[in-house]
Design a protein around this motif. Structure first.
Motif, short mmCIF file in Angstrom:
data_model
loop_
_atom_site.label_atom_id
_atom_site.label_comp_id
_atom_site.label_asym_id
_atom_site.label_seq_id
_atom_site.Cartn_x
_atom_site.Cartn_y
_atom_site.Cartn_z
N SER A 1 -27.43 -34.32 46.38
CA SER A 1 -26.75 -33.12 45.89
C SER A 1 -27.56 -31.88 46.28
O SER A 1 -28.77 -31.82 46.05
N ALA A 2 -26.90 -30.91 46.88
CA ALA A 2 -27.57 -29.67 47.30
C ALA A 2 -28.21 -28.96 46.11
O ALA A 2 -29.33 -28.47 46.20
N ASP A 3 -27.51 -28.94 44.97
CA ASP A 3 -28.05 -28.29 43.78
C ASP A 3 -29.31 -29.01 43.30
O ASP A 3 -30.27 -28.38 42.88
N LEU A 4 -29.29 -30.33 43.36
CA LEU A 4 -30.44 -31.11 42.93
C LEU A 4 -31.65 -30.83 43.82
O LEU A 4 -32.77 -30.63 43.34
N GLU B 1 -32.22 -28.15 45.64
CA GLU B 1 -32.70 -26.78 45.40
C GLU B 1 -33.51 -26.69 44.12
O GLU B 1 -34.55 -26.04 44.08
N GLU B 2 -33.05 -27.35 43.08
CA GLU B 2 -33.80 -27.34 41.81
C GLU B 2 -35.14 -28.05 41.97
O GLU B 2 -36.16 -27.59 41.45
N LYS C 1 -36.90 -28.28 44.73
CA LYS C 1 -37.78 -27.37 45.48
C LYS C 1 -38.31 -26.27 44.58
O LYS C 1 -39.49 -25.92 44.64
N ARG C 2 -37.44 -25.72 43.72
CA ARG C 2 -37.84 -24.65 42.82
C ARG C 2 -38.95 -25.12 41.88
O ARG C 2 -39.86 -24.38 41.54
#
Length: 81
Positions: free
Chosen positions: A19-22, A24-25, A27-28
């Motif tokens: 999941s792209a959102d996963l 990104e989170e 990485k954050r």
């Protein structure tokens, strides 16, 4: 003490869809996605190998359990409690 994993050898590049959102989170939060995937995959492999071992040895386990129910533990007289 942690034993070294047998999966700590050379790495192989692979494509994994996440999941792209996963991602990104992760990485954050400073999570190493490759290491997290490696750890999760290694845990799943371990779990499935353990289940396969139990199934392969089910008859012997059941036999030993039946024996101990009937006769008790072989060295029980040497226990301190």
């Amino acid at each position: 003490m942690n034993r070294p994993s047998r999966f700590e050898g050379p790495k192989k590049a692979t494509n994994v869809s996440l999941s792209a959102d996963l991602v990104e989170e992760a990485k954050r939060l400073g999570i190493n996605v490759s290491e997290a995937c490696q750890g999760g995959l290694a845990a799943e492999v371990k779990k499935l190998r353990a289940a396969a071992w139990q199934e392969e040895n089910r008859a012997a386990i059941e036999s030993w359990n039946a024996y101990t129910r009937e006769h008790g533990l072989p060295l029980a007289k040497y226990r301190l409690f």
